[in-house]
Design a protein around this motif. Structure first.
Motif, PDB file in Angstrom:
ATOM      1  N   ASP A  43       0.835  -1.209   0.000  1.00 47.07           N
ATOM      2  CA  ASP A  43       0.000   0.000   0.000  1.00 47.07           C
ATOM      3  C   ASP A  43       0.868   1.258   0.000  1.00 47.07           C
ATOM      4  N   VAL A  44       1.942   1.225   0.772  1.00 50.28           N
ATOM      5  CA  VAL A  44       2.855   2.371   0.804  1.00 50.28           C
ATOM      6  C   VAL A  44       3.496   2.576  -0.576  1.00 50.28           C
ATOM      7  N   LEU A  45       3.930   1.482  -1.191  1.00 47.80           N
ATOM      8  CA  LEU A  45       4.566   1.583  -2.501  1.00 47.80           C
ATOM      9  C   LEU A  45       3.611   2.159  -3.546  1.00 47.80           C
ATOM     10  N   ARG A  46       2.373   1.684  -3.554  1.00 54.18           N
ATOM     11  CA  ARG A  46       1.421   2.146  -4.574  1.00 54.18           C
ATOM     12  C   ARG A  46       1.060   3.614  -4.366  1.00 54.18           C
ATOM     13  N   ASP A  47       0.844   4.001  -3.101  1.00 50.65           N
ATOM     14  CA  ASP A  47       0.512   5.405  -2.841  1.00 50.65           C
ATOM     15  C   ASP A  47       1.691   6.319  -3.149  1.00 50.65           C
ATOM     16  N   ALA A  48       2.886   5.875  -2.772  1.00 51.86           N
ATOM     17  CA  ALA A  48       4.091   6.669  -3.058  1.00 51.86           C
ATOM     18  C   ALA A  48       4.273   6.825  -4.552  1.00 51.86           C
ATOM     19  N   ARG A  49       4.030   5.762  -5.287  1.00 51.08           N
ATOM     20  CA  ARG A  49       4.191   5.806  -6.743  1.00 51.08           C
ATOM     21  C   ARG A  49       3.208   6.793  -7.360  1.00 51.08           C
ATOM     22  N   ALA A  50       1.961   6.750  -6.903  1.00 47.69           N
ATOM     23  CA  ALA A  50       0.939   7.638  -7.468  1.00 47.69           C
ATOM     24  C   ALA A  50       1.258   9.104  -7.174  1.00 47.69           C
ATOM     25  N   GLU A  90       7.999  19.065  -9.802  1.00 46.09           N
ATOM     26  CA  GLU A  90       9.461  19.114  -9.894  1.00 46.09           C
ATOM     27  C   GLU A  90      10.051  17.862  -9.238  1.00 46.09           C
ATOM     28  N   TRP A  91      10.901  17.167  -9.984  1.00 46.36           N
ATOM     29  CA  TRP A  91      11.525  15.952  -9.452  1.00 46.36           C
ATOM     30  C   TRP A  91      12.752  16.337  -8.636  1.00 46.36           C
ATOM     31  N   ARG A  92      12.480  16.765  -7.396  1.00 44.83           N
ATOM     32  CA  ARG A  92      13.545  17.217  -6.511  1.00 44.83           C
ATOM     33  C   ARG A  92      13.472  16.477  -5.192  1.00 44.83           C
ATOM     34  N   ALA A  93      14.613  16.354  -4.522  1.00 39.43           N
ATOM     35  CA  ALA A  93      14.695  15.584  -3.286  1.00 39.43           C
ATOM     36  C   ALA A  93      13.712  16.094  -2.235  1.00 39.43           C
ATOM     37  N   ASP A  94      13.623  17.408  -2.060  1.00 39.51           N
ATOM     38  CA  ASP A  94      12.740  17.960  -1.034  1.00 39.51           C
ATOM     39  C   ASP A  94      11.276  17.637  -1.317  1.00 39.51           C
ATOM     40  N   ASP A  95      10.882  17.734  -2.591  1.00 38.67           N
ATOM     41  CA  ASP A  95       9.497  17.442  -2.943  1.00 38.67           C
ATOM     42  C   ASP A  95       9.182  15.964  -2.761  1.00 38.67           C
ATOM     43  N   LEU A  96      10.151  15.102  -3.083  1.00 36.39           N
ATOM     44  CA  LEU A  96       9.940  13.671  -2.921  1.00 36.39           C
ATOM     45  C   LEU A  96       9.840  13.305  -1.440  1.00 36.39           C
ATOM     46  N   LYS A  97      10.594  13.979  -0.606  1.00 38.71           N
ATOM     47  CA  LYS A  97      10.512  13.742   0.828  1.00 38.71           C
ATOM     48  C   LYS A  97       9.149  14.153   1.355  1.00 38.71           C
ATOM     49  N   ALA A  98       8.657  15.294   0.874  1.00 41.69           N
ATOM     50  CA  ALA A  98       7.342  15.767   1.315  1.00 41.69           C
ATOM     51  C   ALA A  98       6.249  14.768   0.931  1.00 41.69           C
ATOM     52  N   VAL A  99       6.359  14.194  -0.254  1.00 39.31           N
ATOM     53  CA  VAL A  99       5.383  13.185  -0.694  1.00 39.31           C
ATOM     54  C   VAL A  99       5.383  12.000   0.248  1.00 39.31           C
ATOM     55  N   LEU A 100       6.559  11.499   0.586  1.00 43.31           N
ATOM     56  CA  LEU A 100       6.629  10.297   1.411  1.00 43.31           C
ATOM     57  C   LEU A 100       6.214  10.584   2.854  1.00 43.31           C
ATOM     58  N   LEU A 101       6.476  11.796   3.323  1.00 44.28           N
ATOM     59  CA  LEU A 101       5.976  12.189   4.645  1.00 44.28           C
ATOM     60  C   LEU A 101       4.454  12.077   4.687  1.00 44.28           C
ATOM     61  N   ALA A 102       3.798  12.608   3.628  1.00 41.57           N
ATOM     62  CA  ALA A 102       2.338  12.586   3.565  1.00 41.57           C
ATOM     63  C   ALA A 102       1.814  11.151   3.459  1.00 41.57           C
ATOM     64  N   VAL A 103       2.474  10.328   2.660  1.00 45.25           N
ATOM     65  CA  VAL A 103       2.067   8.928   2.528  1.00 45.25           C
ATOM     66  C   VAL A 103       2.209   8.216   3.873  1.00 45.25           C
ATOM     67  N   GLY A 104       3.301   8.497   4.581  1.00 43.63           N
ATOM     68  CA  GLY A 104       3.497   7.875   5.878  1.00 43.63           C
ATOM     69  C   GLY A 104       2.415   8.262   6.864  1.00 43.63           C
ATOM     70  N   GLU A 105       2.056   9.551   6.888  1.00 46.78           N
ATOM     71  CA  GLU A 105       0.989  10.007   7.787  1.00 46.78           C
ATOM     72  C   GLU A 105      -0.325   9.310   7.471  1.00 46.78           C
ATOM     73  N   LYS A 106      -0.598   9.127   6.197  1.00 49.06           N
ATOM     74  CA  LYS A 106      -1.834   8.464   5.772  1.00 49.06           C
ATOM     75  C   LYS A 106      -1.917   7.045   6.332  1.00 49.06           C
ATOM     76  N   HIS A 107      -0.755   6.388   6.433  1.00 45.20           N
ATOM     77  CA  HIS A 107      -0.736   5.001   6.905  1.00 45.20           C
ATOM     78  C   HIS A 107      -0.289   4.879   8.367  1.00 45.20           C
ATOM     79  N   GLY A 108      -0.190   6.026   9.045  1.00 44.51           N
ATOM     80  CA  GLY A 108       0.198   5.999  10.450  1.00 44.51           C
ATOM     81  C   GLY A 108       1.642   5.606  10.680  1.00 44.51           C
ATOM     82  N   LEU A 109       2.511   5.990   9.737  1.00 46.74           N
ATOM     83  CA  LEU A 109       3.931   5.632   9.818  1.00 46.74           C
ATOM     84  C   LEU A 109       4.812   6.870   9.880  1.00 46.74           C
TER      85      LEU A 109
END
Length: 457
Positions: free
Chosen positions: A375-382, A389-408
């Motif tokens: 579930d984490v992989l699919r949400d992160a991918r989407a 912008e394909w930048r490290a900071d933006d990618l980190k922000a995405v994964l932070l949000a995905v983690g919060e969604k899954h309580g991680l």
């Protein structure tokens, strides 16, 4: 191959020569043809150069070849015979055993006064003084005394007339103007014999200094049959020459304070033979590795990138040569520099950038690819597919949000993504790595990992 003990001895000789305005002499003792090849001599010279001892330096002299001085060796042996300081002996090993009743007792002097002349098969023996002691003045070990009664009449020329190593060494030292002999303590037992030869040839013996033996973690003397001892092998493993030089200089000596990491020029200047220890020196590979990590981190980024080059090409690199992108590597290099203890580790840190698919570490996969990982992989991918912008900071922000969604927390959320993208649970910073890898390849690897998980389920 150049033994690390030989490298340590060379560094100490080099320091003394440079301090005193003297000369470091490289002599190739090549009288045993089976143990000497031109490529091995080249290896010695290149190994010396690696630790800062260069042929082009005015303080470097040689290489000289012992085989080129054979006539002088014979001349010196005959000089001792003519002066009554040596005599010919035709005793066989069997005859000596019959007279002494042992194979282990030294020569008994049977031929001392027989007045034999040279014939094929007769060895030439040095006439050791009957009384007194030979005192060796040693800058490291004081003044050990060797009773002359315990020194047998040793052979200086074989039955075919060829001089043995002992006298060849003394004659070469004399001819090359050697004033100081700095070597391993295993040679100390030969020193009284050599000193007797110096004196018999009418010369003042050199200053001796016998360095402590180097041992492994079991306190056994380093042996090429059991331990890794070749300087070249350590360099091939990714140890920097500067780190090796620093560490070797401290095997048996120290500058007297707690600072161990020092440039070679400073170690050269501070070195004192009189301060060398007599106790065995432990070759601690863990400590050497820590030294190496310090030196790696101290390199300028461009120096570090250049030092890694040998491990980025065949046979070390597991990727196709055309897949390697020098600009991508140079961008990744600073991320790796703080993590490496050995230069050879660079390949495993950056291989995911240049392989078509990452090398999948099964232990890492089994550790993090558990319930909820898909579930984490699919949400992160989407979410990552949609970032502007394909930048490290933006990618980190995405994964932070995905983690919060899954309580991680971020660490838990990024673990399956890291394994999917790099193949391992540890490595370079994830988001900078994904930026370098590029959107298309990251998304493809997330898809592949999700499909593999689904198939396993």
């Amino acid at each position: 191959m150049f033994h690390v003990g030989g490298a340590r001895s060379a560094l100490y000789n080099w320091a003394v020569a440079r301090q005193s305005g003297g000369t470091f002499v490289l002599r190739i003792e090549d009288t045993d043809a089976a143990r000497n090849k031109p490529e091995w001599i080249d290896g010695i010279i290149s190994a010396l150069a690696a630790i800062g001892i260069h042929e082009a330096d005015p303080a470097f002299e040689g290489p000289y070849f012992q085989s080129h001085n054979a006539d002088r060796h014979r001349e010196a042996a005959q000089q001792l015979f003519a002066g009554g300081q040596a005599y010919y002996c035709d005793c066989t090993r069997e005859q000596l055993r019959e007279r002494t009743g042992s194979e282990h007792l030294g020569y008994d002097g049977f031929c001392r006064d027989r007045g034999l002349l040279f014939e094929e098969g007769r060895a030439l023996r040095f006439r050791t003084p009957d009384e007194g002691s030979t005192v060796v003045v040693d800058l490291v070990r004081g003044e050990p005394a060797f009773p002359n009664s315990a020194i047998e009449d040793f052979v200086i020329a074989r039955g075919d007339g060829s001089p043995v190593f002992l006298i060849a060494n003394v004659v070469d030292d004399l001819d090359e103007g050697i004033t100081q002999v700095i070597r391993g303590e295993e040679h100390l037992s030969n020193t009284p014999k050599q000193q007797l030869l110096w004196e018999a040839l009418g010369a003042e013996p050199p200053v001796w200094a016998h360095l402590p033996v180097i041992v492994n973690e079991k306190r056994q003397k380093l042996s090429k049959r059991r331990d890794k001892v070749a300087l070249e092998d350590y360099l091939a493993d990714g140890f920097l020459p500067e780190a090796m030089t620093n560490y070797l200089m401290l095997l048996g000596w120290g500058p007297g304070d707690d600072q161990e990491i020092r440039p070679s020029e400073e170690l050269e200047r501070l070195f004192r033979l009189e301060d060398v220890n007599t106790a065995a020196a432990f070759f601690d590979v863990k400590k050497l590795t820590a030294f190496n990590g310090e030196y790696i981190r101290a390199l300028a980024p461009e120096q570090f990138a250049a030092a890694c080059v040998p491990w980025l090409v065949a046979p070390y690199a597991p990727w196709r040569p055309e897949a390697f992108d020098r600009k991508v590597f140079e961008a990744a290099a600073p991320l790796a520099q703080t993590r490496l203890a050995l230069l050879s580790e660079i390949t495993n840190y950056v291989d995911f950038l240049f392989l078509d698919e990452p090398v999948q570490d099964e232990a890492s996969w089994n550790k993090v690819m558990k319930a909820g990982a898909n579930d984490v992989l699919r949400d992160a991918r989407a979410e990552m597919a949609a970032v502007a912008e394909w930048r490290a900071d933006d990618l980190k922000a995405v994964l932070l949000a995905v983690g919060e969604k899954h309580g991680l927390k971020l660490g838990k959320a990024q673990a399956p993504v890291r394994v999917a993208v790099t193949g391992r649970t540890v490595g370079l910073p994830l988001f900078e790595s994904m930026e370098l890898l590029g959107r298309e390849r990251v998304l493809a690897r997330l898809d592949a990992a999700a499909e593999k998980l689904a198939a396993q389920a």
